[in-house]
Scaffold this active site. Structure first.
Site, PDB file in Angstrom:
ATOM      1  N   GLN B 110       0.839  -1.192   0.000  1.00 50.82           N
ATOM      2  CA  GLN B 110       0.000   0.000   0.000  1.00 50.82           C
ATOM      3  C   GLN B 110       0.876   1.245   0.000  1.00 50.82           C
ATOM      4  OE1 GLN B 110      -1.300   1.530   3.680  1.00 50.82           O
ATOM      5  NE2 GLN B 110      -3.462   1.444   3.169  1.00 50.82           N
ATOM      6  N   SER B 113       0.969   6.610   2.787  1.00 55.40           N
ATOM      7  CA  SER B 113       1.667   7.599   3.621  1.00 55.40           C
ATOM      8  C   SER B 113       2.884   8.172   2.910  1.00 55.40           C
ATOM      9  CB  SER B 113       2.145   6.954   4.919  1.00 55.40           C
ATOM     10  OG  SER B 113       1.055   6.563   5.700  1.00 55.40           O
ATOM     11  N   SER B 145       4.838  -1.770   4.297  1.00 57.60           N
ATOM     12  CA  SER B 145       5.243  -3.135   4.607  1.00 57.60           C
ATOM     13  C   SER B 145       5.142  -3.966   3.335  1.00 57.60           C
ATOM     14  CB  SER B 145       4.414  -3.750   5.732  1.00 57.60           C
ATOM     15  OG  SER B 145       3.183  -3.141   5.842  1.00 57.60           O
ATOM     16  N   GLU B 228      -9.263  -1.559   6.643  1.00 58.01           N
ATOM     17  CA  GLU B 228      -8.141  -1.625   7.574  1.00 58.01           C
ATOM     18  C   GLU B 228      -8.655  -1.587   9.007  1.00 58.01           C
ATOM     19  OE1 GLU B 228      -5.409   1.719   7.561  1.00 58.01           O
ATOM     20  OE2 GLU B 228      -3.747   0.390   8.100  1.00 58.01           O
TER      21      GLU B 228
END
Lengths: 357, 391
Positions: B110, B113, B145, B228
């Site tokens: 993903q 950020s 991650s 999430e």
């Protein structure tokens, strides 16, 4: 798995009791009563105990009760906490009634279940489950001695008195009850002296202990109710009060404080439901559930009341605003049935985390 | 549904038996049979059935000895990308992405950020510029991650800086092996690198890999982020689960470490742990009863605080021994065994719990504004074009 939710019946009970309390016991009345001669509200007690039939909530139907359980009784405690209602539900309908049920004193229960009479277990309010130390002696069926700082004794007709020889039932008229100017005047204390009073042995001290443990379990729900009122009242105030041209509730510093309370109260609700459910099903985990409940919930109620006062600013500190009633109830309840520290010590034994060897 | 699973099991006995050795082949067959996500459409790993029947499928397959699709193999793909592709993807995109995502042949990450956009995700500044049938992307993403294992990424970039921040973003699927995509390990205070930084330099994305309309990136991201939150929600764990269990074992096994003050702290933490456990249990019961309460937002705050306090106490309890760290090596494992490491690692790693996946401060804002309905903080970043915001 133990059910921690509220049933539809719980919610109906909550809603009808909340309207009775709103109509008959607004906080202005509660406040005025704290400085009157009669700190317990007999009319309200009749409405709740007799008219709504809640005095006999946990008493089986064949003894004149409603045959419900501690789960429903816990909902009642939540609502009475929210209203700081000055009636002896916890003392009579929970602690004393449980002790009588445990002792098998079926002859005394119908009057309690119908709400025509109230009873009290005569121990100091700070006594933890397992911590009863009798201070009243018995000889030839006559009781002598003094017990100090007893809660909910003033409206009681029947006194259940622990003695070294077991648990005795004594008519309140046989004893001298001296009201104490109490930190929590919505739950006034009394010192009780027996000077040769006539009593009847109704069971072992173990029965008194079962009553105390049920009281400690359900006190967690009362503490939840107190905390919820404090949070809701604070949030409502933050939505109406302007300073520096902004609503107080728009300041992050204050938002975070009430959000933290919300988080803690969410846990306190799960903890209280677990204790009530364990009491209702006589679960072997009840001692742990009670120790956890009285180690966790008291501090949440106390902090909620303290935050409520602080975030209200000046008005919150006045006698004419109800926060102090809740603060006094919360602090008093934190000491009742044993301190959090005492419950943690008990818990350490129960879960095998022993003190230094 | 049980009958359908029975047919599948009968027809695929060999694949199921080899499910642990060759999960992709077994999971592919399961996808083709519509038993991946039964509520997804036919052809997309589902049967267009009710979501509640998924439980029936999982149970029946487990009874037949089939291994589950371990969510840890492809957490971002299964937990976040798949529901977003289902909701906002075209048919072509669903057919292209979902099967290899489900089988684990394509791991997803993903790219949301950025160094300049953490809590304020909608302030992100990675740029996407249209160039013919492609978009050219430049910028930096962080805290990713699995990026070093990933084949694809879900990505949000700013495609129109002249409009207010929430309406100038677009959502894409990025091929992680495309030229201009560079993955670098991001080393944490613990020494290891569970996460990555991603540098995007003139990376090209075909317009056919756009999810949702141009400018709708924030809306599409809400689907991802909602999933999430669901993944972080409550669960039922045994008493003395996790770090509290670590503390209790130390206390029971090592009488020499016991002190009265230590016992007081231990019991306070034990009670906090039990209250957190009961809270999680009640939350799970609410979800099961179809009454998802707003309390879910509280669970991450509770968990982070408990972990931080308990791991700190573990070090205090062990004393000098806790100062002997196992290693500061830059381990690249994305699944760290928290309880196999030394107490110093646990203490440091727990500090991330109140930052990752929404800081505790942002979660408090959410509780205050969305549950307690307090007024929003006065803000100056909603109306202005993104390019004019102070940065």
């Amino acid at each position: 798995m133990i059910d921690l939710l509220y049933s539809d019946i719980d919610e109906q009970l909550r809603s009808s009791l909340r309207s009775v309390l709103a109509a008959r016991s607004p906080w202005t009345e509660v406040l005025a009563r704290t400085e009157s001669d009669k700190t317990y509200d007999a009319d309200l007690w009749r409405a709740v105990a007799v008219d709504m039939g809640l005095a006999g909530l946990i008493v089986p139907e064949d003894l004149g009760g409603a045959g419900a359980s501690y789960r429903e009784a816990a909902v009642v405690c939540e609502e009475l906490g929210r209203a700081v209602a000055p009636i002896p539900f916890l003392g009579s309908a929970i602690v004393a009634t449980t002790a009588l049920l445990s002792a098998g004193a079926t002859d005394l229960l119908p009057d309690l279940a119908s709400g025509t009479r109230a009873a009290v277990l005569v121990v100091p309010f700070a006594t933890a489950p397992g911590g009863i130390t009798p201070t009243v002696a018995v000889e030839g069926g006559r009781l002598t001695g003094t017990v100090t700082t007893v809660a909910e004794a003033l409206p009681a007709d029947l006194l259940l008195v622990p003695t070294p020889g077991g648990l005795y039932a004594v008519e309140a008229a046989q004893a001298l009850l001296i009201p104490v100017t109490s930190f929590d005047m919505t739950r006034q204390l009394a010192d009780i002296t027996f000077d040769g009073a006539t009593g009847t042995r109704i069971g072992d001290l173990a029965a008194a202990d079962v009553g105390l443990r049920a009281g400690a379990a359900l006190l967690a729900s009362e503490q939840l109710g107190v905390a919820e009122w404090c949070l809701e009242t604070t949030v409502a105030y933050l939505k109406t009060r302007y300073q520096f041209g902004r609503l107080l509730g728009s300041y992050q510093a204050l938002k975070h404080r009430v959000a933290d309370l919300y988080v803690d109260i969410s846990q306190a609700r799960a903890v209280a439901r677990y204790a009530a459910a364990c009491a209702a099903s006589e679960d072997p985990d009840l001692p742990v559930a009670v120790a956890v409940a009285q180690a966790f919930n008291p501090a949440i109620a106390v902090r909620a009341s303290e935050e409520c006062m602080q975030l209200h600013g000046g008005i919150g500190f006045t006698w004419e605003y109800p926060v102090h009633l809740y603060m006094k109830r919360a602090k008093s309840a934190a000491i009742a049935f044993g301190s959090a520290a005492a419950h943690r010590t008990e818990l350490a034994k129960l879960v095998n985390l022993p003190a230094s060897s | 549904m049980r009958a359908r699973v029975g047919e599948f099991v009968a027809a695929n006995a060999t694949l199921i038996a080899r499910g642990d050795v060759d999960p992709a082949a077994y999971l592919g067959a399961r996808f083709d049979a519509g038993l991946a996500w039964v509520h997804f459409p036919v052809g997309c790993g589902g049967l267009g059935a009710d979501r509640s029947l998924q439980h029936v499928v999982e149970t029946a397959l487990a009874e037949a000895g089939a291994p589950p699709n371990d969510p840890r193999r492809n957490p971002i793909g299964l937990g976040m990308a798949a529901p977003t592709i289902l909701r906002h993807g075209t048919d072509a995109q669903r057919h292209q992405y979902l099967r290899p995502l489900w089988t684990g042949e394509e791991i997803w990450c993903q790219l949301f950020s950025e160094p300049g956009a953490g809590s304020d995700l909608a302030g992100l500044g990675a740029r996407g510029v249209r160039d013919g049938d492609d978009w050219v992307v430049n910028g930096q993403k962080v805290w990713t991650s699995l990026a070093h294992h990933a084949h694809r990424a879900i990505l949000i970039v700013r495609t129109d800086p002249t409009v207010p921040k929430h309406v100038g973003m677009t959502y894409f699927v990025l091929d992680m092996h495309a030229p201009g995509v560079e993955v670098r390990p991001l080393r944490q205070a613990t020494g290891e690198a569970e996460f990555n930084e991603i540098f995007l330099t003139d990376a090209r994305i075909p317009d056919t890999d756009r999810l949702g309309a141009v400018g709708d990136g924030w809306k599409v991201a809400q689907t991802t982020l909602m999933n999430e939150r669901v993944a972080i929600g409550g669960g039922v764990v045994p008493r003395e689960f996790g770090e509290i269990g670590v503390l209790a074992s130390i206390w029971r096994d090592r009488p020499a470490l016991r002190t009265p003050a230590g016992q007081e702290t231990l019991m306070q933490l034990w009670v906090q742990g039990e209250a957190a456990r009961l809270f999680g249990m009640r939350l799970a019961q609410q979800l099961a009863a179809g009454q998802p309460g707003p309390e879910g937002s509280a669970s991450k705050i509770i968990y982070a605080r408990l972990m931080q306090q308990a791991t700190s106490f573990e070090m205090d309890l062990l004393g000098g021994e806790a100062l002997r760290q196992d290693t500061w090596d830059m381990n690249r494992d994305s699944l760290v065994d928290f309880f196999a490491r030394s107490p110093g690692h646990r203490y440091l790693r727990a500090k991330g719990n109140s930052i990752e996946g929404g800081t505790s401060e942002i979660l408090r804002n959410i509780i205050a504004e969305r549950i307690l309905d307090l007024p929003r903080e006065t803000r100056n970043d909603v109306e202005l074009p993104w390019k004019d915001l102070p940065k």
